[in-house]
Design an enzyme around this catalytic site. Structure first.
Site: not given
Ligand code: APR
Length: 331
Positions: A8-10, A13, A32, A117-118, A150, A174
């Site tokens: 997850g490179a969001g 990540g 990702d 973390v998700t 926090r 959480h």
């Molecule tokens: N495989 C790989 N990556 C995936 C998949 C998958 N099957 N499905 C979604 N993703 C990637 C998305 O493409 C996105 O880049 O997961 C990433 C999620 O990033 P964001 O939407 O920016 O979410 P973010 O704020 O990083 O939060 C991620 O952490 O704190 C928790 O509640 C939050 O569950 C969330 C997670």
């Protein structure tokens, strides 16, 4: 050099990758489903090396192959809750994502420690434990470190002191029922309750419980990621450097406070082998009651998730292997 895979490179990540790189902790691989995002962000992060004075290799990919041989796998892949989506929808979607992320990552890094973390965090950590069949020492969730940071921040703001001098712990799930420990919060050893009234401390605890929602409301288009990213990096550092840090993490309860067989936030000693031991604090009746209520809510969600994804019908063997390995952590 250690290797850390971040699935997850969001926002969370990539921010975690940034902190891990700055600390020169490991070779970081971001994976990702959107491989362009993983590769683009990795390249961007790599270019901070000469500026932030680190030499951590950072690589992005759409494939799990690149994660082979990782020491730690961090799972941040998922979707946030959108308008019109029920909690069950979110649970089902993220459970499917986390299940596939954990399964794929395990194929390439069977010896890794898995850090989840998700959200919903404790449920997704339990799911990772179920699908990987790893001993519980090697599967933990990141939430308590963030929630505690926090709480510490709000206490520091209240007193006008450095957050560095504030220590506090948040246990339980959480979510809305998390348990900030008021009696145990301190400012360089001085009980915070001697400096802040009990009423005000309760308000700071309530703000901590709503800490994530407060940020979502302000951002409008996403949720927090700087403190979550820093929290992950702190746990990764504790594991890789075998620091024996006592941190609140989502761990598999094994009898503490009458709770057993479920993941929730408890103080745990974290080091190279993962969760070295869980520490049972002398909590009072109110604190145990709050922890039990939080645990009950997680248990309900775990049951809902298992039904939604059909767990228990198709993979009984993996559950059995998890239980077997539990008895012998060396396996
Ligand atoms: N495989 C790989 N990556 C995936 C998949 C998958 N099957 N499905 C979604 N993703 C990637 C998305 O493409 C996105 O880049 O997961 C990433 C999620 O990033 P964001 O939407 O920016 O979410 P973010 O704020 O990083 O939060 C991620 O952490 O704190 C928790 O509640 C939050 O569950 C969330 C997670």
């Amino acid at each position: 050099m250690f290797k850390v895979a971040i699935i997850g490179a969001g926002n969370v990540g990539a921010t975690a990758a940034d902190y891990i790189a700055i600390k020169n902790l490991a070779h970081v691989v971001l994976v990702d489903i959107n491989d362009g995002a993983a590769r683009g962000k990795s390249l961007d992060l790599l270019q901070t090396g000469p500026l932030s004075l680190h030499s951590s290799p950072i690589q992005g990919s759409g494939s799990y192959e690149a994660t082979a041989g990782s020491d730690i796998v961090v799972i941040t892949a998922g979707v946030p809750r959108k308008e019109g989506m029920t909690r069950d929808d979110l649970l089902r979607i993220n459970a499917q994502i986390v299940r596939s992320a954990a399964t794929e990552a395990l194929k390439y890094s069977p010896d890794a420690i898995f850090t989840v973390v998700t959200n919903p965090l404790d449920v997704m950590t339990q799911l990772t434990y179920q699908v990987t069949g790893l001993p519980s020492q090697k599967v933990l969730g990141m939430a308590g470190v963030l929630d505690s940071a926090r709480f510490q921040t709000f206490i520091a703001m209240e007193l006008g002191v450095s957050p560095v001098d504030v220590k506090a712990m948040v246990l339980g799930g959480h979510g809305d029922l998390m348990v900030p420990l008021l009696r145990h919060a301190s400012v360089n050893g001085i009980p915070a309750l001697e400096l802040i009234s009990p009423e005000r401390m309760k308000e700071l605890a309530a703000r901590t419980r709503d800490g994530g929602a407060e940020i979502v409301k302000l951002l409008k288009t996403g949720s927090a990621y700087y403190a979550p990213g820093a929290s992950i990096a702190l746990m990764v550092e504790a594991i890789l450097r075998d620091e024996n840090r006592l941190l609140p993490c989502s761990v598999l309860a094994s009898g503490q406070h009458g709770l057993s067989g479920m993941y929730l936030g408890l103080p745990a000693v974290i080091g190279r082998s993962g969760v070295k031991r869980i520490v049972e604090l002398p909590l009072n009746a109110d604190e145990v009651k709050a922890l039990t209520a939080s645990a009950a809510s997680i248990e309900q969600n775990v049951a809902a998730m298992n039904t939604l994804i059909g767990w228990g019908q198709e993979e009984p063997a993996a559950t059995e292997s998890a239980a077997t390995k539990e008895a012998d952590p060396e396996k």
